[in-house]
Scaffold this motif. Structure first.
Motif, PDB file in Angstrom:
ATOM      1  N   LYS A  93       0.854  -1.174   0.000  1.00  0.00           N
ATOM      2  CA  LYS A  93       0.000   0.000   0.000  1.00  0.00           C
ATOM      3  C   LYS A  93       0.892   1.226   0.000  1.00  0.00           C
ATOM      4  CE  LYS A  93      -3.989  -1.920   2.320  1.00  0.00           C
ATOM      5  NZ  LYS A  93      -4.897  -1.828   3.456  1.00  0.00           N
ATOM      6  N   LYS A  94       0.571   2.145  -0.869  1.00  0.00           N
ATOM      7  CA  LYS A  94       1.345   3.370  -0.965  1.00  0.00           C
ATOM      8  C   LYS A  94       0.853   4.337   0.105  1.00  0.00           C
ATOM      9  CE  LYS A  94       2.505   7.111  -4.013  1.00  0.00           C
ATOM     10  NZ  LYS A  94       2.036   7.925  -5.096  1.00  0.00           N
ATOM     11  N   PRO A  95       1.752   4.828   0.931  1.00  0.00           N
ATOM     12  CA  PRO A  95       1.320   5.787   1.961  1.00  0.00           C
ATOM     13  C   PRO A  95       0.901   7.103   1.320  1.00  0.00           C
ATOM     14  CG  PRO A  95       3.702   5.598   1.953  1.00  0.00           C
ATOM     15  CD  PRO A  95       3.182   4.574   0.980  1.00  0.00           C
ATOM     16  N   PRO A  96       0.062   7.870   2.000  1.00  0.00           N
ATOM     17  CA  PRO A  96      -0.369   9.150   1.432  1.00  0.00           C
ATOM     18  C   PRO A  96       0.795  10.132   1.355  1.00  0.00           C
ATOM     19  CG  PRO A  96      -1.172   8.917   3.669  1.00  0.00           C
ATOM     20  CD  PRO A  96      -0.534   7.623   3.303  1.00  0.00           C
ATOM     21  N   GLU A  97       0.665  11.063   0.437  1.00  0.00           N
ATOM     22  CA  GLU A  97       1.654  12.137   0.340  1.00  0.00           C
ATOM     23  C   GLU A  97       1.579  12.998   1.604  1.00  0.00           C
ATOM     24  OE1 GLU A  97       3.795  12.422  -2.117  1.00  0.00           O
ATOM     25  OE2 GLU A  97       2.916  10.860  -3.372  1.00  0.00           O
ATOM     26  N   ALA A  98       2.620  13.754   1.865  1.00  0.00           N
ATOM     27  CA  ALA A  98       2.689  14.578   3.072  1.00  0.00           C
ATOM     28  C   ALA A  98       1.531  15.580   3.150  1.00  0.00           C
ATOM     29  CB  ALA A  98       4.021  15.307   3.127  1.00  0.00           C
ATOM     30  N   TRP A  99       1.076  16.083   2.015  1.00  0.00           N
ATOM     31  CA  TRP A  99       0.003  17.071   2.004  1.00  0.00           C
ATOM     32  C   TRP A  99      -1.390  16.448   2.052  1.00  0.00           C
ATOM     33  CZ3 TRP A  99      -2.834  16.100  -2.325  1.00  0.00           C
ATOM     34  CH2 TRP A  99      -2.189  15.472  -3.374  1.00  0.00           C
ATOM     35  N   GLU A 100      -1.478  15.123   2.003  1.00  0.00           N
ATOM     36  CA  GLU A 100      -2.776  14.442   1.984  1.00  0.00           C
ATOM     37  C   GLU A 100      -3.259  14.011   3.357  1.00  0.00           C
ATOM     38  OE1 GLU A 100      -3.284  12.092  -2.116  1.00  0.00           O
ATOM     39  OE2 GLU A 100      -1.608  11.370  -0.904  1.00  0.00           O
ATOM     40  N   SER A 101      -2.374  13.874   4.325  1.00  0.00           N
ATOM     41  CA  SER A 101      -2.759  13.312   5.614  1.00  0.00           C
ATOM     42  C   SER A 101      -1.805  13.798   6.702  1.00  0.00           C
ATOM     43  CB  SER A 101      -2.706  11.779   5.524  1.00  0.00           C
ATOM     44  OG  SER A 101      -2.923  11.198   6.779  1.00  0.00           O
ATOM     45  N   ILE A 102      -2.290  13.770   7.942  1.00  0.00           N
ATOM     46  CA  ILE A 102      -1.394  14.100   9.046  1.00  0.00           C
ATOM     47  C   ILE A 102      -0.819  12.832   9.667  1.00  0.00           C
ATOM     48  CG2 ILE A 102      -2.429  16.323   9.583  1.00  0.00           C
ATOM     49  CD1 ILE A 102      -3.982  14.987  11.832  1.00  0.00           C
ATOM     50  N   GLY A 103      -1.130  11.699   9.078  1.00  0.00           N
ATOM     51  CA  GLY A 103      -0.503  10.445   9.471  1.00  0.00           C
ATOM     52  C   GLY A 103      -1.177   9.654  10.566  1.00  0.00           C
ATOM     53  N   LYS A 104      -2.304  10.128  11.108  1.00  0.00           N
ATOM     54  CA  LYS A 104      -2.956   9.389  12.191  1.00  0.00           C
ATOM     55  C   LYS A 104      -3.690   8.152  11.693  1.00  0.00           C
ATOM     56  CE  LYS A 104      -3.300  13.069  15.491  1.00  0.00           C
ATOM     57  NZ  LYS A 104      -4.158  13.866  16.342  1.00  0.00           N
ATOM     58  N   ASN A 105      -4.414   8.288  10.598  1.00  0.00           N
ATOM     59  CA  ASN A 105      -5.017   7.111   9.967  1.00  0.00           C
ATOM     60  C   ASN A 105      -5.043   7.354   8.468  1.00  0.00           C
ATOM     61  OD1 ASN A 105      -7.577   7.844   8.803  1.00  0.00           O
ATOM     62  ND2 ASN A 105      -8.526   7.813  10.799  1.00  0.00           N
ATOM     63  N   ASN A 106      -4.938   6.327   7.729  1.00  0.00           N
ATOM     64  CA  ASN A 106      -4.817   6.470   6.282  1.00  0.00           C
ATOM     65  C   ASN A 106      -6.109   6.120   5.559  1.00  0.00           C
ATOM     66  OD1 ASN A 106      -2.187   7.357   6.423  1.00  0.00           O
ATOM     67  ND2 ASN A 106      -1.365   5.301   6.407  1.00  0.00           N
ATOM     68  N   LYS A 107      -7.241   6.435   6.158  1.00  0.00           N
ATOM     69  CA  LYS A 107      -8.515   6.225   5.482  1.00  0.00           C
ATOM     70  C   LYS A 107      -8.711   7.326   4.458  1.00  0.00           C
ATOM     71  CE  LYS A 107     -10.745   3.881   9.295  1.00  0.00           C
ATOM     72  NZ  LYS A 107     -11.913   3.832  10.160  1.00  0.00           N
ATOM     73  N   PHE A 108      -9.503   7.035   3.441  1.00  0.00           N
ATOM     74  CA  PHE A 108      -9.732   8.011   2.389  1.00  0.00           C
ATOM     75  C   PHE A 108     -11.133   7.840   1.829  1.00  0.00           C
ATOM     76  CE2 PHE A 108      -7.901   4.240   0.579  1.00  0.00           C
ATOM     77  CZ  PHE A 108      -8.667   3.993  -0.544  1.00  0.00           C
ATOM     78  N   VAL A 109     -11.568   8.842   1.075  1.00  0.00           N
ATOM     79  CA  VAL A 109     -12.874   8.818   0.422  1.00  0.00           C
ATOM     80  C   VAL A 109     -12.645   8.538  -1.053  1.00  0.00           C
ATOM     81  CG1 VAL A 109     -14.910  10.165  -0.181  1.00  0.00           C
ATOM     82  CG2 VAL A 109     -13.853  10.447   2.058  1.00  0.00           C
ATOM     83  N   ARG A 110     -13.315   7.532  -1.547  1.00  0.00           N
ATOM     84  CA  ARG A 110     -13.190   7.136  -2.947  1.00  0.00           C
ATOM     85  C   ARG A 110     -14.231   7.894  -3.773  1.00  0.00           C
ATOM     86  NH1 ARG A 110     -13.446   0.826  -4.734  1.00  0.00           N
ATOM     87  NH2 ARG A 110     -14.326   1.254  -6.754  1.00  0.00           N
ATOM     88  N   LEU A 111     -13.743   8.699  -4.722  1.00  0.00           N
ATOM     89  CA  LEU A 111     -14.625   9.485  -5.551  1.00  0.00           C
ATOM     90  C   LEU A 111     -14.081   9.484  -6.974  1.00  0.00           C
ATOM     91  CD1 LEU A 111     -17.137  11.371  -5.455  1.00  0.00           C
ATOM     92  CD2 LEU A 111     -15.549  13.256  -5.169  1.00  0.00           C
ATOM     93  N   PHE A 112     -14.873   9.053  -7.916  1.00  0.00           N
ATOM     94  CA  PHE A 112     -14.440   8.952  -9.308  1.00  0.00           C
ATOM     95  C   PHE A 112     -14.717  10.249 -10.060  1.00  0.00           C
ATOM     96  CE2 PHE A 112     -14.894   4.602  -7.966  1.00  0.00           C
ATOM     97  CZ  PHE A 112     -13.808   3.983  -8.555  1.00  0.00           C
ATOM     98  N   TYR A 113     -13.895  10.523 -11.071  1.00  0.00           N
ATOM     99  CA  TYR A 113     -14.056  11.720 -11.891  1.00  0.00           C
ATOM    100  C   TYR A 113     -15.446  11.792 -12.505  1.00  0.00           C
ATOM    101  CZ  TYR A 113      -9.107  12.983 -11.770  1.00  0.00           C
ATOM    102  OH  TYR A 113      -7.873  13.370 -11.363  1.00  0.00           O
ATOM    103  N   GLU A 114     -15.972  10.663 -12.956  1.00  0.00           N
ATOM    104  CA  GLU A 114     -17.289  10.643 -13.595  1.00  0.00           C
ATOM    105  C   GLU A 114     -18.353  11.210 -12.672  1.00  0.00           C
ATOM    106  OE1 GLU A 114     -17.335   6.492 -14.273  1.00  0.00           O
ATOM    107  OE2 GLU A 114     -16.743   6.676 -16.360  1.00  0.00           O
ATOM    108  N   GLN A 115     -18.242  10.900 -11.397  1.00  0.00           N
ATOM    109  CA  GLN A 115     -19.213  11.402 -10.439  1.00  0.00           C
ATOM    110  C   GLN A 115     -18.903  12.857 -10.071  1.00  0.00           C
ATOM    111  OE1 GLN A 115     -19.381   9.409  -6.594  1.00  0.00           O
ATOM    112  NE2 GLN A 115     -21.601   9.533  -6.661  1.00  0.00           N
ATOM    113  N   LEU A 116     -17.652  13.160  -9.872  1.00  0.00           N
ATOM    114  CA  LEU A 116     -17.237  14.501  -9.472  1.00  0.00           C
ATOM    115  C   LEU A 116     -17.614  15.558 -10.513  1.00  0.00           C
ATOM    116  CD1 LEU A 116     -15.655  16.251  -7.424  1.00  0.00           C
ATOM    117  CD2 LEU A 116     -13.592  15.710  -8.726  1.00  0.00           C
TER     118      LEU A 116
END
Length: 126
Positions: A6-29
């Motif tokens: 699993k690729k860890p998040p970039e430094a600007w994406e997370s503060i490192g406490k948990n690596n959960k994320f929201v999955r959102l596709f371009y088609e929907q966005l």
């Protein structure tokens, strides 16, 4: 073959406490339906999507993977998006009308949380 790491998040994406994320596709966005939402309705939908945990149904109110509860109190206290219940419920209704969610169980008269489900009806909005 082994599993890929699993690729860890970039430094600007997370503060490192948990690596959960929201999955959102371009088609929907970038869909026509999403363009009809206000910025606060989009934010509300993202907070709702943050509750989704795939096939794991531990947090699901009735054991179905796409069902979830999201109350005004949760929106007010955890997200600081809303100060009034009327605005919150109007935005929930807008998400239902545009087809991003649907109310599976309306428990207003029972004084319990409503149960919602993610929907794909937004695809038909032109």
């Amino acid at each position: 073959m082994g599993r890929s790491k699993k690729k860890p998040p970039e430094a600007w994406e997370s503060i490192g406490k948990n690596n959960k994320f929201v999955r959102l596709f371009y088609e929907q966005l970038y869909s026509n339906a999403a363009k009809k939402l206000t910025p606060r309705q989009r934010a509300l939908y993202l907070y709702m999507k943050a509750q989704y945990s795939g096939k794991h149904t531990g947090k699901s109110p009735d054991g179905k993977s796409n069902h979830f509860c999201f109350s005004w109190r949760q929106a007010h206290e955890e997200t600081a998006l809303y100060g009034s219940k009327q605005t919150f419920y109007a935005d929930i209704k807008a998400l239902e009308v545009i087809g991003f969610i649907e109310c599976v169980e309306n428990n207003k008269n029972l004084r319990k949380k409503n149960i919602y489900a993610y929907s794909d009806k937004w695809k038909s909005i032109t």
